[in-house]
Design an enzyme around this catalytic site. Sequence first.
Site, mmCIF file in Angstrom:
data_model
loop_
_atom_site.group_PDB
_atom_site.id
_atom_site.type_symbol
_atom_site.label_atom_id
_atom_site.label_comp_id
_atom_site.label_asym_id
_atom_site.label_seq_id
_atom_site.Cartn_x
_atom_site.Cartn_y
_atom_site.Cartn_z
ATOM 1 N N ARG C 31 1.013 -0.815 0.298
ATOM 2 C CA ARG C 31 -0.212 -0.423 0.336
ATOM 3 C C ARG C 31 0.844 1.105 0.021
ATOM 4 O O ARG C 31 0.464 2.403 -0.964
ATOM 5 C CB ARG C 31 -0.841 -0.145 1.480
ATOM 6 C CG ARG C 31 -1.866 -1.320 0.825
ATOM 7 C CD ARG C 31 -2.984 -0.818 2.572
ATOM 8 N NE ARG C 31 -3.657 -1.896 2.338
ATOM 9 C CZ ARG C 31 -4.365 -2.811 3.617
ATOM 10 N NH1 ARG C 31 -4.185 -1.738 4.640
ATOM 11 N NH2 ARG C 31 -5.095 -3.958 3.193
ATOM 12 N N ARG C 51 11.819 -9.739 0.001
ATOM 13 C CA ARG C 51 12.400 -10.681 -0.320
ATOM 14 C C ARG C 51 12.547 -10.477 1.016
ATOM 15 O O ARG C 51 12.581 -12.583 1.613
ATOM 16 C CB ARG C 51 13.828 -9.657 -0.579
ATOM 17 C CG ARG C 51 13.613 -10.070 -2.217
ATOM 18 C CD ARG C 51 13.654 -11.320 -2.885
ATOM 19 N NE ARG C 51 14.593 -12.397 -2.336
ATOM 20 C CZ ARG C 51 13.569 -13.116 -2.357
ATOM 21 N NH1 ARG C 51 12.718 -13.769 -2.835
ATOM 22 N NH2 ARG C 51 15.416 -14.488 -2.164
ATOM 23 N N GLN C 53 10.660 -11.324 3.774
ATOM 24 C CA GLN C 53 9.165 -12.042 3.860
ATOM 25 C C GLN C 53 9.392 -13.188 3.038
ATOM 26 O O GLN C 53 9.245 -14.430 3.173
ATOM 27 C CB GLN C 53 8.057 -11.389 3.516
ATOM 28 C CG GLN C 53 6.835 -12.339 4.227
ATOM 29 C CD GLN C 53 6.105 -12.825 3.221
ATOM 30 O OE1 GLN C 53 6.445 -12.691 2.113
ATOM 31 N NE2 GLN C 53 5.476 -13.763 3.157
ATOM 32 N N TYR C 59 11.867 -20.205 4.406
ATOM 33 C CA TYR C 59 12.618 -21.278 5.876
ATOM 34 C C TYR C 59 11.523 -22.173 6.699
ATOM 35 O O TYR C 59 12.214 -22.818 7.797
ATOM 36 C CB TYR C 59 14.134 -20.261 6.644
ATOM 37 C CG TYR C 59 15.510 -20.629 5.758
ATOM 38 C CD1 TYR C 59 16.661 -21.521 5.258
ATOM 39 C CD2 TYR C 59 15.751 -19.467 4.780
ATOM 40 C CE1 TYR C 59 17.496 -21.304 4.931
ATOM 41 C CE2 TYR C 59 16.884 -19.645 3.939
ATOM 42 C CZ TYR C 59 17.537 -20.494 4.218
ATOM 43 O OH TYR C 59 18.765 -20.862 3.057
ATOM 44 N N ARG C 104 19.963 -7.220 7.430
ATOM 45 C CA ARG C 104 20.343 -8.524 6.762
ATOM 46 C C ARG C 104 21.045 -9.334 7.750
ATOM 47 O O ARG C 104 20.815 -10.614 8.465
ATOM 48 C CB ARG C 104 19.073 -8.646 6.069
ATOM 49 C CG ARG C 104 20.208 -9.080 5.512
ATOM 50 C CD ARG C 104 19.513 -9.859 3.410
ATOM 51 N NE ARG C 104 20.240 -10.042 2.519
ATOM 52 C CZ ARG C 104 21.635 -10.173 2.580
ATOM 53 N NH1 ARG C 104 22.290 -9.004 2.811
ATOM 54 N NH2 ARG C 104 22.225 -11.098 1.807
#
Lengths: 149, 149, 149
Positions: C31, C51, C53, C59, C104
């Site tokens: 959104r 990416r 999520q 995994y 990350r």
Amino acid sequence: MHDQMVFVAAVTVLGVLEQAYFSLQVIYARRKYSVSPPCITGPPEFERVFRAQANCSEYFPIFIAILWVSGLYFNQAAASLCGLLYLYGRYQYFRGYSKSAQGRLAPLYFSAKMLWVLIGLSSAGVINYMCQLYLEVDFLRYLKQLIGL
Amino acid sequence: MHDQMVFVAAVTVLGVLEQAYFSLQVIYARRKYSVSPPCITGPPEFERVFRAQANCSEYFPIFIAILWVSGLYFNQAAASLCGLLYLYGRYQYFRGYSKSAQGRLAPLYFSAKMLWVLIGLSSAGVINYMCQLYLEVDFLRYLKQLIGL
Amino acid sequence: MHDQMVFVAAVTVLGVLEQAYFSLQVIYARRKYSVSPPCITGPPEFERVFRAQANCSEYFPIFIAILWVSGLYFNQAAASLCGLLYLYGRYQYFRGYSKSAQGRLAPLYFSAKMLWVLIGLSSAGVINYMCQLYLEVDFLRYLKQLIGL
């Protein structure tokens, strides 16, 4: 339940190790072809490795679910054997796809066949179990007696 | 454990068959719109089918995990029923998304609701089981007595 | 089996709730950055959330499979603890990746380590169980006696 499922559990651990191996190959391919996350597009060599791993990951939960249902309701030995063959097929698929899009086809068909065998075993096992429970008929035992097992 | 989970196992096999059906639809869409692997972009018609299958695959392990926990710790019948409704919602979602991006919304909300019900059942089941085990209180039995089951 | 797995089941429910949270974040990001399905490309801010999520979803089944095998064949407490740490690592990974691709890495390595610990536990558990069953040797009990547990 523990005795009955130990080989299925071993195949599960092998499957997890195989997925770990595929994931590492994607990391190496990202470095080799300089494709930094979050990007997932790049030279066809990279995209093939990426898609091979994505496809194996996608089928992993389906494989595990049907493997355990087959082991629980049909037979541990048959389920584990099909599971091993499936994992072997997936390894060949990954190697084949990494080389060329054509190379993925033969092992893909093989591993799909193994999945269908597992779907067959688990359906037979679950249906037979329901018949035993509610109709008191055990088709699988009759079948085993028929072929002299 | 076998008697207690046979319907959950049957729903699992149905779920696997549904995923197989979705995968076949992607293969047909690849042929129809001439999108060869490893490519995953193409006309919107193809991309909708591809994303519909990818989304269902993504939720499949979540669904299976929560379905089995609900069956094991809450109640097999309730878990299986919600599982069947979830699979029905996913089928409608796939068909709707294949037609238009808008068409995916109503069945997506429905199948999300079913997942939330399963999350609720499994949370209730696990928490109640822990209370039974460590506090020797069985809330779910009191509740059943209260509503006269 | 129920008593033995209730904490593993609780970690499973937590894992499902975490995945639900990640999925909601993708919907909010769609959104915010006006990326309508079936499109999955857009500004890097959106692609990172997407990416993050997708990687966690990929995994999730591996994590659940190895968590349950560890709980069934090694030890429930150890499996549940590693499972909790893994889920915490994944949460940090999702938050880090949402901010920057660099962010990350540290939590990714942490959660990968937790997965390797679970793979180690389940391998040890399954191999030990097979040795017990077929060779009548129980290495894990010897080890426990050795360290005075």
